[in-house]
Design a protein around this motif. Structure first.
Motif, PDB file in Angstrom:
ATOM      1  N   GLN A 132      -8.208  -2.236  -3.872  1.00  0.00           N
ATOM      2  CA  GLN A 132      -8.206  -3.937  -3.613  1.00  0.00           C
ATOM      3  C   GLN A 132      -7.089  -3.650  -4.471  1.00  0.00           C
ATOM      4  OE1 GLN A 132     -11.999  -5.182  -5.696  1.00  0.00           O
ATOM      5  NE2 GLN A 132     -12.898  -5.897  -3.366  1.00  0.00           N
ATOM      6  N   LYS A 133      -6.454  -2.838  -6.027  1.00  0.00           N
ATOM      7  CA  LYS A 133      -5.346  -3.240  -6.797  1.00  0.00           C
ATOM      8  C   LYS A 133      -3.836  -2.508  -5.039  1.00  0.00           C
ATOM      9  CE  LYS A 133      -7.789  -2.431 -11.003  1.00  0.00           C
ATOM     10  NZ  LYS A 133      -7.738  -1.799 -12.121  1.00  0.00           N
ATOM     11  N   VAL A 134      -4.349  -2.098  -4.614  1.00  0.00           N
ATOM     12  CA  VAL A 134      -2.613  -1.733  -4.170  1.00  0.00           C
ATOM     13  C   VAL A 134      -2.189  -2.607  -3.438  1.00  0.00           C
ATOM     14  CG1 VAL A 134      -2.854  -0.274  -2.073  1.00  0.00           C
ATOM     15  CG2 VAL A 134      -4.123   0.803  -3.166  1.00  0.00           C
ATOM     16  N   ASN A 135      -1.108  -2.293  -3.989  1.00  0.00           N
ATOM     17  CA  ASN A 135       0.162  -3.488  -3.715  1.00  0.00           C
ATOM     18  C   ASN A 135       0.771  -2.741  -2.678  1.00  0.00           C
ATOM     19  OD1 ASN A 135       1.335  -6.129  -4.523  1.00  0.00           O
ATOM     20  ND2 ASN A 135       2.999  -4.616  -4.879  1.00  0.00           N
ATOM     21  N   LYS A 136       1.036  -1.791  -1.576  1.00  0.00           N
ATOM     22  CA  LYS A 136       1.940  -1.203  -0.974  1.00  0.00           C
ATOM     23  C   LYS A 136       1.463  -0.471  -0.206  1.00  0.00           C
ATOM     24  CE  LYS A 136       5.449  -0.659   1.348  1.00  0.00           C
ATOM     25  NZ  LYS A 136       6.741   0.353   1.178  1.00  0.00           N
ATOM     26  N   LEU A 137       1.450  -0.106   1.317  1.00  0.00           N
ATOM     27  CA  LEU A 137       0.882   0.830   1.862  1.00  0.00           C
ATOM     28  C   LEU A 137       1.713   0.873   3.124  1.00  0.00           C
ATOM     29  CD1 LEU A 137      -1.853   1.932   3.183  1.00  0.00           C
ATOM     30  CD2 LEU A 137      -3.249   0.228   4.357  1.00  0.00           C
ATOM     31  N   SER A 138       1.526   2.497   3.029  1.00  0.00           N
ATOM     32  CA  SER A 138       2.320   3.241   4.357  1.00  0.00           C
ATOM     33  C   SER A 138       1.724   3.681   5.436  1.00  0.00           C
ATOM     34  CB  SER A 138       3.529   4.000   3.920  1.00  0.00           C
ATOM     35  OG  SER A 138       4.162   3.108   2.507  1.00  0.00           O
ATOM     36  N   VAL A 139       2.462   3.925   6.756  1.00  0.00           N
ATOM     37  CA  VAL A 139       1.521   5.565   7.539  1.00  0.00           C
ATOM     38  C   VAL A 139       2.069   5.426   8.181  1.00  0.00           C
ATOM     39  CG1 VAL A 139       1.235   3.497   8.651  1.00  0.00           C
ATOM     40  CG2 VAL A 139      -0.413   5.285   9.326  1.00  0.00           C
ATOM     41  N   SER A 140       2.110   7.029   8.759  1.00  0.00           N
ATOM     42  CA  SER A 140       2.811   7.756   9.894  1.00  0.00           C
ATOM     43  C   SER A 140       2.438   7.415  10.913  1.00  0.00           C
ATOM     44  CB  SER A 140       3.066   9.165   9.657  1.00  0.00           C
ATOM     45  OG  SER A 140       1.183   9.458  10.181  1.00  0.00           O
ATOM     46  N   VAL A 141       3.302   7.006  12.159  1.00  0.00           N
ATOM     47  CA  VAL A 141       3.337   6.225  13.345  1.00  0.00           C
ATOM     48  C   VAL A 141       3.239   7.534  14.311  1.00  0.00           C
ATOM     49  CG1 VAL A 141       3.479   3.987  12.503  1.00  0.00           C
ATOM     50  CG2 VAL A 141       5.692   5.174  13.584  1.00  0.00           C
ATOM     51  N   LEU A 201       9.933  -0.190  -4.407  1.00  0.00           N
ATOM     52  CA  LEU A 201      11.555  -0.790  -5.576  1.00  0.00           C
ATOM     53  C   LEU A 201      12.585  -1.858  -5.178  1.00  0.00           C
ATOM     54  CD1 LEU A 201      10.881   1.954  -7.090  1.00  0.00           C
ATOM     55  CD2 LEU A 201       9.675   0.117  -8.240  1.00  0.00           C
ATOM     56  N   ASN A 202      12.646  -1.612  -3.876  1.00  0.00           N
ATOM     57  CA  ASN A 202      13.615  -1.925  -3.220  1.00  0.00           C
ATOM     58  C   ASN A 202      13.099  -3.259  -2.310  1.00  0.00           C
ATOM     59  OD1 ASN A 202      15.691  -0.388  -3.463  1.00  0.00           O
ATOM     60  ND2 ASN A 202      16.088   1.112  -1.929  1.00  0.00           N
ATOM     61  N   SER A 203      12.532  -3.744  -2.441  1.00  0.00           N
ATOM     62  CA  SER A 203      11.756  -5.095  -1.572  1.00  0.00           C
ATOM     63  C   SER A 203      11.984  -5.365   0.054  1.00  0.00           C
ATOM     64  CB  SER A 203      12.077  -5.748  -2.197  1.00  0.00           C
ATOM     65  OG  SER A 203      12.274  -6.554  -3.962  1.00  0.00           O
ATOM     66  N   ASN A 204      11.529  -3.683   0.502  1.00  0.00           N
ATOM     67  CA  ASN A 204      11.989  -4.017   1.687  1.00  0.00           C
ATOM     68  C   ASN A 204      10.098  -3.869   1.807  1.00  0.00           C
ATOM     69  OD1 ASN A 204      14.168  -3.752   2.375  1.00  0.00           O
ATOM     70  ND2 ASN A 204      14.053  -1.617   1.452  1.00  0.00           N
ATOM     71  N   VAL A 205       9.683  -4.346   2.594  1.00  0.00           N
ATOM     72  CA  VAL A 205       8.554  -5.126   2.977  1.00  0.00           C
ATOM     73  C   VAL A 205       7.586  -5.597   4.039  1.00  0.00           C
ATOM     74  CG1 VAL A 205       7.016  -4.310   0.549  1.00  0.00           C
ATOM     75  CG2 VAL A 205       7.456  -6.936   1.835  1.00  0.00           C
ATOM     76  N   ASP A 206       7.144  -5.354   5.076  1.00  0.00           N
ATOM     77  CA  ASP A 206       6.978  -5.563   6.238  1.00  0.00           C
ATOM     78  C   ASP A 206       5.110  -5.941   6.696  1.00  0.00           C
ATOM     79  OD1 ASP A 206       9.286  -4.576   7.101  1.00  0.00           O
ATOM     80  OD2 ASP A 206       8.322  -2.891   7.112  1.00  0.00           O
ATOM     81  N   SER A 207       4.907  -7.196   7.790  1.00  0.00           N
ATOM     82  CA  SER A 207       3.791  -7.230   7.490  1.00  0.00           C
ATOM     83  C   SER A 207       2.876  -5.732   8.874  1.00  0.00           C
ATOM     84  CB  SER A 207       4.233  -8.564   8.334  1.00  0.00           C
ATOM     85  OG  SER A 207       2.941  -8.928   9.743  1.00  0.00           O
ATOM     86  N   GLN A 237      -4.631  -6.475   5.904  1.00  0.00           N
ATOM     87  CA  GLN A 237      -4.921  -7.602   6.581  1.00  0.00           C
ATOM     88  C   GLN A 237      -6.000  -7.536   5.974  1.00  0.00           C
ATOM     89  OE1 GLN A 237      -6.507  -7.866  10.048  1.00  0.00           O
ATOM     90  NE2 GLN A 237      -6.122 -10.283  10.219  1.00  0.00           N
ATOM     91  N   GLN A 238      -7.153  -7.351   5.442  1.00  0.00           N
ATOM     92  CA  GLN A 238      -8.014  -7.329   4.425  1.00  0.00           C
ATOM     93  C   GLN A 238      -7.865  -7.623   3.459  1.00  0.00           C
ATOM     94  OE1 GLN A 238     -11.422  -4.725   5.182  1.00  0.00           O
ATOM     95  NE2 GLN A 238     -11.857  -5.629   7.105  1.00  0.00           N
ATOM     96  N   ILE A 239      -6.708  -6.790   2.405  1.00  0.00           N
ATOM     97  CA  ILE A 239      -6.588  -7.280   1.340  1.00  0.00           C
ATOM     98  C   ILE A 239      -5.274  -7.430   0.719  1.00  0.00           C
ATOM     99  CG2 ILE A 239      -7.558  -5.189   1.162  1.00  0.00           C
ATOM    100  CD1 ILE A 239      -4.700  -3.385   0.348  1.00  0.00           C
ATOM    101  N   ASN A 240      -4.532  -8.540   1.812  1.00  0.00           N
ATOM    102  CA  ASN A 240      -3.520  -8.672   1.784  1.00  0.00           C
ATOM    103  C   ASN A 240      -2.080  -8.367   1.254  1.00  0.00           C
ATOM    104  OD1 ASN A 240      -1.326 -11.173   1.841  1.00  0.00           O
ATOM    105  ND2 ASN A 240      -2.147 -12.297   1.046  1.00  0.00           N
ATOM    106  N   CYS A 241      -2.073  -6.952   1.792  1.00  0.00           N
ATOM    107  CA  CYS A 241      -1.558  -5.799   1.109  1.00  0.00           C
ATOM    108  C   CYS A 241      -0.458  -5.654   2.171  1.00  0.00           C
ATOM    109  CB  CYS A 241      -2.156  -5.011   0.917  1.00  0.00           C
ATOM    110  SG  CYS A 241      -0.829  -2.944   0.746  1.00  0.00           S
ATOM    111  N   PRO A 242       1.462  -5.122   1.782  1.00  0.00           N
ATOM    112  CA  PRO A 242       1.774  -5.053   3.432  1.00  0.00           C
ATOM    113  C   PRO A 242       2.507  -3.698   3.293  1.00  0.00           C
ATOM    114  CG  PRO A 242       3.014  -5.558   0.496  1.00  0.00           C
ATOM    115  CD  PRO A 242       2.014  -5.525   0.661  1.00  0.00           C
ATOM    116  N   LEU A 243       2.412  -3.684   4.789  1.00  0.00           N
ATOM    117  CA  LEU A 243       2.150  -2.435   5.441  1.00  0.00           C
ATOM    118  C   LEU A 243       3.455  -2.675   5.900  1.00  0.00           C
ATOM    119  CD1 LEU A 243       0.305   0.311   6.275  1.00  0.00           C
ATOM    120  CD2 LEU A 243       0.137  -2.090   8.430  1.00  0.00           C
TER     121      LEU A 243
END
Length: 217
Positions: free
Chosen positions: A65-74, A197-203, A94-100
């Motif tokens: 629930q504390k995670v502020n950023k999530l990344s995944v290999s596609v 850190l560069n504020s490059n976050v996506d939905s 989506q559930q924790i409202n975290c950028p992916l």
């Protein structure tokens, strides 16, 4: 450094990754690789259920629930695994409202391949490819944008997203894709942290599995 950036450095990051025969999770508590925690497991007969069960064992509900950023290999990698980890990542985001955000498997391994082959000394671009079981190959192109004497400062940009091609031009520089779950999980954490850190976050809505061919190939 602004207060906002200082606060962002302490935000936890979670990454989810898969190869042709394994999957893994990575967790960075703050902007420091010494805090990294990794989990890697070979595929089994019930990947769908075990993927979730292993994630629960890897990270507590409180830390998730504390995670502020999530990344995944596609991908490109195992098609079913790529699909499952993307679904899992999108759901968590989506559930924790975290950028992916997401990275291709080839982009994640590009720095490791460039460093191993010393191509950063006098080469500007190269291809990474994976042979298909039938005809053709999947290949992506990568360009060295910047590096200092230390290879850890190497910056590589994906200029051609992995796609199916008939053959590679013999004039080009190319290397076969080699997955390394441990090293690539670390790199995925670094890429994720850099984007944060560069504020490059996506939905999460924009993140989809990357697999240029149908699963039957």
């Amino acid at each position: 450094m602004t207060n906002k950036l200082k606060q962002r450095e302490n935000y936890p990051i979670l990454v989810i990754y898969s190869t042709d025969n394994s999957f893994g999770f990575g967790y960075r508590k703050n902007n420091n690789s010494e805090s990294d925690q990794l989990f890697i497991k070979k595929f089994d007969n019930d990947l769908c259920n075990n993927l979730i069960n292993d994630l629960i064992k890897f990270i507590s509900k409180e830390n998730l629930q504390k995670v502020n950023k999530l990344s995944v290999s596609v991908g490109p990698a195992n098609f079913n695994a790529s699909r499952l980890i993307v679904v899992l990542a999108r759901t968590i985001s989506q559930q924790i409202n975290c950028p992916l955000d997401s990275f291709s498997s080839f982009e994640i391994m590009a720095k490791r391949i460039a460093s191993k082959n010393n191509i950063f000394i006098n080469k500007k671009s190269f291809w990474i490819y994976k042979k298909l079981k039938r005809k053709g190959i999947i290949a992506g192109k990568y360009e060295i944008c910047h590096n200092e004497k230390n290879t850890s400062d190497l910056v590589i940009r994906e200029t051609v997203l992995p796609k199916v091609i008939k053959e590679l031009d013999s004039k080009e520089l190319f290397f076969e894709a080699i997955y390394d779950a441990k090293e690539d999980l670390k790199e995925l954490l670094d890429l994720s942290n850099k984007n944060l850190l560069n504020s490059n976050v996506d939905s999460w809505k924009t993140v989809l599995p990357l697999y240029p061919i149908s699963p039957i190939n």
